[in-house]
Design an enzyme around this catalytic site. Structure first.
Site, PDB file in Angstrom:
ATOM      1  N   ARG A 242       9.348   4.571  -6.247  1.00 14.66           N
ATOM      2  CA  ARG A 242       9.221   4.375  -4.721  1.00 14.66           C
ATOM      3  C   ARG A 242       9.443   5.124  -3.548  1.00 14.66           C
ATOM      4  NH1 ARG A 242       6.006  -0.977  -7.410  1.00 14.66           N
ATOM      5  NH2 ARG A 242       3.995   0.729  -8.496  1.00 14.66           N
ATOM      6  N   TYR A 362      -0.644   7.710  -5.953  1.00 19.84           N
ATOM      7  CA  TYR A 362       0.081   7.363  -7.347  1.00 19.84           C
ATOM      8  C   TYR A 362       1.731   6.382  -7.337  1.00 19.84           C
ATOM      9  CZ  TYR A 362       2.586  11.775  -5.716  1.00 19.84           C
ATOM     10  OH  TYR A 362       2.935  13.014  -4.780  1.00 19.84           O
ATOM     11  N   GLU A 363       1.525   5.843  -8.139  1.00 16.82           N
ATOM     12  CA  GLU A 363       2.604   5.143  -8.022  1.00 16.82           C
ATOM     13  C   GLU A 363       2.564   3.554  -7.797  1.00 16.82           C
ATOM     14  OE1 GLU A 363       6.663   6.127  -7.726  1.00 16.82           O
ATOM     15  OE2 GLU A 363       6.436   8.626  -8.651  1.00 16.82           O
ATOM     16  N   GLY A 364       0.795   3.105  -8.532  1.00 21.57           N
ATOM     17  CA  GLY A 364       0.570   2.131  -7.458  1.00 21.57           C
ATOM     18  C   GLY A 364      -0.128   2.404  -6.250  1.00 21.57           C
TER      19      GLY A 364
END
Ligand SMILES: Cc1cc2nc3c(=O)[nH]c(=O)nc-3n(C[C@H](O)[C@H](O)[C@H](O)COP(=O)(O)OP(=O)(O)OC[C@H]3O[C@@H](n4cnc5c(N)ncnc54)[C@H](O)[C@@H]3O)c2cc1C
Length: 386
Positions: A242, A362-364
């Site tokens: 992240r 993206y990536e949460g």
């Protein structure tokens, strides 16, 4: 601002900046327009050793940390966020192997990723399981020396282009997320195919597609860690990755700011360059201040993670959420400074604004990042016994 980089880090930064300006800038609009995967540029990043910047030396890498990785991503994203994510996604596909792989798995897969010979990807998301990753339905059934995978992964970055995929599947459906496991798959394995390349709003040169597993035979040696560790591996992987999204956001926003200052000095209205209007200066001032704050946070978090603390989820989410919100705001303001020209494809800020949106997803999504931060605030407070 001086972030007191080491000589090596300054070299990494300068080399990436040179490659981005000389090799990416001349083709970025064309890559975006044609939605063309930047294979040649990724090859150059491999040849120069930048693909392995975060991979341990014993597996052919440079042996750097998340911070070094972020420096490369930032410089690539300053010119083109699609190139930056195609590069960064290798980390998302490699960190599970670096953190949880056996010696054999590391030796088999990491050197080729470090040299840029092979690309990596990470497959978690499914049509019915996005934010709620615990809802995945892909299964992996043990059958002798193999696991048999069935299911679909959706919107996988580097999908179809990558050679190595870390995929999360349920080895024990009855245990829900605790029954998930991680596997290393290779392109070309029996029963492993790809969907069409998705057409996207931004980061259009990057490859995004579905992965299909139809009785896909994966050797049992390709299980990462142990059965049931799939979600732990996923969370640890996202924690490492992240800050890289944060770096992508900082680079993108920096690129937009530089284009905006240049344009505001050149564009004349009312017989003056528009930068002479205080209203325009204030927009630029806010953009620059927000970017510096985002950079300071991303760098601090990346450096903190490189000291190997036990818990990094809250900090990783903070870097991602803050920097991506800044990138969205700054690129939108950049279009405003360009006025009507900013809305046209001839100018780079239109692409930058389109590229920024995915960073909040993206990536949460950023809502999920705020959930993570809130959860940890509550936990930490409870730990103090208050
Ligand atoms: C271009 C692209 C590349 C991607 N690359 C990859 C990849 O390489 N690998 C991979 O595995 N995945 C990848 N993804 C998937 C990505 O991570 C998911 O899209 C993302 O996690 C959100 O899931 P979703 O799209 O299903 O949205 P949903 O989960 O359906 O969410 C829809 C909306 O509801 C909100 N929401 C949902 N639940 C909550 C909640 N509990 N609290 C508050 N708000 C909530 C979300 O914030 C969002 O606004 C990619 C996606 C895209 C678009």
């Amino acid at each position: 601002m001086d972030y007191f980089l080491t000589e090596e880090q300054k070299e990494i930064q300068a080399l990436t900046r040179k490659i981005a300006e000389e090799k990416v800038l001349p083709v970025r609009a064309e890559l975006d327009e044609k939605e063309e995967f930047p294979r040649e540029i990724l090859n150059i990043l491999g040849e120069t050793g930048l693909s392995g910047v975060y991979i341990p030396k014993e597996y052919g890498g440079f042996g750097g940390g998340i911070f070094d990785f972020c420096l490369v991503i930032e410089q690539l994203s300053r010119i083109c966020s699609a190139v930056a994510v195609s590069y960064a996604c290798n980390g998302l596909g490699s960190y599970p192997i670096i953190m949880f792989g056996t010696e054999e798995q590391k030796k088999k897969y990491l050197p080729d990723i470090a040299s840029g010979k092979k690309l990596a990807a990470f497959g978690l998301t499914e049509p019915n399981a996005g934010s709620d990753a615990g809802g995945i339905q892909t299964t992996a059934r043990r059958d002798g020396n193999y696991y048999i995978l069935n299911g679909t992964k959706q919107w996988i970055t580097n999908g179809g282009e990558a050679d190595i995929y870390v995929v999360i599947a349920l080895t024990d459906k009855s245990r829900g997320p605790r029954g998930a496991s991680a596997f290393i798959l290779e392109k070309g394995m029996e029963g492993f195919t790809f969907g069409k390349k998705e057409k996207k709003l931004g980061i259009r040169a990057s490859a995004t597609c579905s992965l299909f597993f139809d009785d896909c035979k994966v050797p049992k040696e390709n299980l990462l860690g142990k059965e049931g560790m799939g979600f732990l591996i996923t969370m640890k992987n996202l924690d490492k990755s992240r800050p890289g999204i944060g770096a992508q956001a900082v680079g993108l926003a920096q690129g937009a700011l530089e284009e905006s200052i240049k344009y505001a000095r050149e564009r004349h209205q009312f017989n003056k360059p528009i930068i002479s209007f205080q209203a325009v200066q204030h927009i630029l001032a806010d953009m620059a201040t927000q970017i510096e704050a985002a950079r300071a946070l991303v760098y601090s978090v990346a450096r903190y993670i490189d000291t190997n603390p036990r818990e990094i989820s809250k900090e990783a989410s903070m870097a991602k959420v803050f920097a991506s919100d800044v990138a969205m705001k700054v690129t939108t303001d950049a279009v405003q400074i360009f006025g009507g020209y900013g809305y046209m494809r001839e100018y780079p800020v239109e692409k930058m604004m389109r590229d920024a949106k995915i960073l909040q997803i993206y990536e949460g999504t950023n809502q999920i990042q705020r959930n993570v931060i809130g959860l940890y605030l509550n936990k930490e407070y409870a730990r103090k016994g208050k």
